[in-house]
Design an enzyme around this catalytic site. Structure first.
Site, PDB file in Angstrom:
ATOM      1  N   ASP A  51     -76.499 -37.873 -26.645  1.00  0.00           N
ATOM      2  CA  ASP A  51     -77.546 -36.935 -26.246  1.00  0.00           C
ATOM      3  C   ASP A  51     -78.856 -37.699 -26.092  1.00  0.00           C
ATOM      4  O   ASP A  51     -79.565 -37.955 -27.071  1.00  0.00           O
ATOM      5  CB  ASP A  51     -77.703 -35.832 -27.295  1.00  0.00           C
ATOM      6  CG  ASP A  51     -78.591 -34.699 -26.792  1.00  0.00           C
ATOM      7  OD1 ASP A  51     -79.249 -34.880 -25.759  1.00  0.00           O
ATOM      8  OD2 ASP A  51     -78.633 -33.641 -27.456  1.00  0.00           O
ATOM      9  N   HIS A  81     -78.843 -26.408 -22.761  1.00  0.00           N
ATOM     10  CA  HIS A  81     -79.030 -27.833 -23.020  1.00  0.00           C
ATOM     11  C   HIS A  81     -78.058 -28.627 -22.150  1.00  0.00           C
ATOM     12  O   HIS A  81     -77.059 -28.083 -21.647  1.00  0.00           O
ATOM     13  CB  HIS A  81     -78.779 -28.126 -24.497  1.00  0.00           C
ATOM     14  CG  HIS A  81     -79.236 -29.477 -24.946  1.00  0.00           C
ATOM     15  ND1 HIS A  81     -80.517 -29.929 -24.775  1.00  0.00           N
ATOM     16  CD2 HIS A  81     -78.554 -30.498 -25.571  1.00  0.00           C
ATOM     17  CE1 HIS A  81     -80.628 -31.145 -25.270  1.00  0.00           C
ATOM     18  NE2 HIS A  81     -79.450 -31.524 -25.753  1.00  0.00           N
ATOM     19  N   CYS A  83     -84.164 -31.799 -20.785  1.00  0.00           N
ATOM     20  CA  CYS A  83     -82.877 -32.383 -21.168  1.00  0.00           C
ATOM     21  C   CYS A  83     -82.023 -32.757 -19.961  1.00  0.00           C
ATOM     22  O   CYS A  83     -81.323 -33.775 -19.972  1.00  0.00           O
ATOM     23  CB  CYS A  83     -82.124 -31.425 -22.091  1.00  0.00           C
ATOM     24  SG  CYS A  83     -81.791 -29.801 -21.350  1.00  0.00           S
TER      25      CYS A  83
END
Length: 650
Positions: A466, A450, A406
């Protein structure tokens, strides 16, 4: 005369208790401290076995000075938790070099108890408790052995005696725990420099967050006042990173801006966070938080919650968040410039790509969607083990490796936004969580760490994008395990594949949560709530004194009743009573049983002295031995023994 094995027995018990007390500290001590302490313990035990002479006062003094200097040099201090524990460990080991009498052993045992207490300064979890309680018991048994002269009896006898003593102390300890006046704050604490923990920090380089996924420890737990929000809304905001040097993102330091206004939309989410110790000032809240304890934390200009003190203990706080919001609809020139800065000459291919894509887009939103589409449609891979990147990390990721976690995708997306003139920043935190159906709360682990991006859009303010969801939507919609192949080394995968193991893990976590809530965090407000439940609406020191005194009196009465029951007159053993009557009748004739004389030996002596009593004495003796030692004597044997003793008239 002194038993030659008595010194070795005392030393063995003392060493066992001391080493058990040091157990929780070994992982915090420097290796040389542990090695020196264990070496001295081994030498002292060998010296006792072989009768070696102990070092003299000068030798011990030199070793003590050297050990103190070593601690001061290795820890840069002799104060504080870790340095103090190391110094105490070495001094306890050196004390072994002069242990000659019971008093020296008593000093070491009390040092062991102090080390048990110090273990809770590092960790107040159930595993620490499970280690410390048996250690306290072992030290108490060692004290009993040291204090007693002569043989200590069977090996378990000291444990039985001290176990009963400790059990009687439980009611008194419980009353003191509940009703002794609590001061504001918590007792457990330690200097910040010595309590650093792993977790998210205020910097992010490629691979940092993927490294955290191997850590399945709990970061915090969340209890919701109503229904939990869906997984797509479970973004827990942490450090916001605005500075970029071409490889690493970091938090802006020494920058103060006015907090941009926020418009709240939709229904709020109320919840309570129980945060594990981190040694940092980071607090986590559901994006975006509106209400929180103002005396505990402040909100920075980038909407991050920052604690006023480093978090060294389990911390609980209530908050209210709105998953729907408009944050900063108007952006000041200073903030715009801050979120457009790029390091000159770094990642040139990415900058050129951004300009080409932006030229074909109709708006900033359209451009952001095109970038997400490129992540989704091209051959990008979501992996826990991304390859290393060069100095221009984003160029290397986008045009060469195309494998990342991520943090890689958030970094690349944010840079692409800035290069196209769209204000952007990286936000790190946690996403998702494991629902515990037993306790009814959400567990956020380090493996849920994250990173995502925020870009500023006219009229919409700071908006979350995202990029990981474009490549691996299962990560956001479900969990990390669903987004990775079966062969990936995902923490807790084995537990998740077995319903039984998963439920057992949830049960254990619920026990730990209850321990934190009801015991570790039993502070002044908790005590006041307890008093309210007992009918004391406005407690003061008089109420506490009354409750404490009443509780102690009741506890002492309970312990007194326990002792009275334990030492009540026992009903005589009928077998032993009959045999003693037989012995008394012979004693009146001048034939007394000697101390330690076995029953058959006594019967043979009676036969020599009084042949006329040999038959009945032998019969009584054999019946007694059968009733005493055979596993299943005949039911009529006791009646026969009583009858023979009654007829026995020497």
């Amino acid at each position: 005369m002194r038993d030659p094995g008595e010194g070795l027995r005392r030393l063995g018990w003392t060493l066992a208790g001391l080493l058990a007390a040091l157990g929780p500290h070994f992982r915090y001590l420097h290796l040389w401290v542990t090695a020196l302490a264990l070496g001295i313990c081994a030498w002292r035990l060998l010296a006792e076995r072989r009768g070696w002479r102990l070092p003299g006062a000068w030798t011990r003094g030199v070793i003590a000075i050297a050990a103190t200097a070593g601690v001061a040099f290795g820890y840069r201090t002799i104060a504080g938790l870790e340095a103090g524990t190391a110094l105490l460990t070495l001094m306890a080991a050196l004390k072994l070099l002069e242990t000659r009498g019971p008093r020296d052993h008593v000093v070491l045992i009390f040092i062991g108890w102090f080390l048990c207490l110090a273990a809770f300064f590092y960790d107040q979890g159930l595993l620490t408790l499970a280690w410390v309680l048996p250690t306290v018991w072992l030290l108490a048994a060692a004290l009993l052995v040291v204090a007693r002269a002569g043989s200590a009896g069977p090996p378990l006898a000291p444990f039985r005696t001290t176990g009963a003593m400790l059990a009687r102390a439980v009611p008194i300890a419980l009353v003191l725990f509940l009703f002794f006046p609590r001061i504001a704050g918590q007792f457990w604490g330690a200097p910040a420099a010595e309590r650093a923990r792993t977790g998210l920090t205020e910097e992010m380089s490629p691979g940092d967050i993927s490294d955290l996924t191997s850590d399945d420890t709990v970061a915090f737990r969340v209890r919701f006042a109503g229904e939990a929000p869906p997984p797509l809304q479970r973004y827990w905001r942490g450090p916001v990173l605005t500075e970029f040097d071409g490889h690493t993102w970091s938090r802006a330091r020494n920058q103060v801006y006015f907090l941009p206004p926020i418009s709240w939309r939709g229904a709020p989410v109320d919840y309570t966070v129980t945060l594990e110790p981190t040694g940092q000032r980071l607090l986590f809240a559901l994006d975006l938080v509106r209400d929180w304890p103002a005396d505990m934390a402040r909100q920075s200009w980038d909407y991050q919650l920052v604690s006023r003190e480093p978090i060294h203990n389990v911390l609980q706080y209530q908050a209210r968040s709105y998953p729907r919001y408009v944050a900063g609809p108007v952006l000041s020139p200073a903030l715009r410039n801050r979120h457009l800065q790029l390091p000159p000459g770094r990642n040139p291919r990415t900058v050129e790509l951004a300009r080409r894509l932006r030229a074909t887009a109709t708006s900033d939103v359209d451009y952001a969607r095109r970038v997400l589409a490129s992540f989704r449609e091209q051959e990008f891979y979501y992996t826990l083990t991304p390859p290393g990147l060069t100095r221009d990390s984003v160029d290397d990721f986008l045009f060469n490796t195309r494998r990342g976690f991520c943090g890689h995708f958030a970094s690349a997306f944010t840079l692409l936004m800035r290069a196209a003139g769209v204000p952007a920043r990286v936000v790190t935190g946690y996403q998702g969580g494991d629902w515990n159906p037993i306790g009814g709360y959400l567990i956020l682990r380090q493996s849920h760490a994250h990173a995502w991006s925020e870009i500023w859009l006219p009229g919409r303010g700071w908006t979350r994008f995202d990029p990981t969801a474009a490549v691996a939507p299962e990560r956001v919609e479900r969990d990390l395990q669903s987004a990775l192949p079966d062969e990936a080394n995902v923490p807790g995968r084995l537990l998740r594949q077995s319903d039984l193991l998963w439920q057992a893990g949830m049960l254990w976590d619920n026990v730990q949560a209850l321990w934190n809530d009801q015991v570790v965090r039993f502070d002044q407000p908790s005590q006041e709530r307890l008093l309210h439940s007992l009918g004391v609406d406005d407690p003061d020191w008089r109420d506490l004194a009354l409750l404490l005194t009443t509780g102690l009196v009741l506890a002492l009465l309970l312990v007194s009743g326990w002792l009275a029951w334990e030492f009540r007159p026992r009903r005589a053993d009928p077998v032993a009573a009959s045999y003693r009557q037989f012995q008394r009748r012979l004693a009146r004739q001048g034939i007394e049983c000697a101390v330690g004389e076995a029953p058959r030996d006594f019967a043979q002596r009676v036969q020599r002295l009084r042949p006329d009593l040999a038959a009945i004495a032998q019969a009584i003796t054999e019946l007694y031995l059968r009733l005493r030692y055979l596993p299943a004597p005949a039911a009529r044997d006791l009646s026969r023994l009583r009858g023979l003793v009654q007829r026995f008239r020497p």
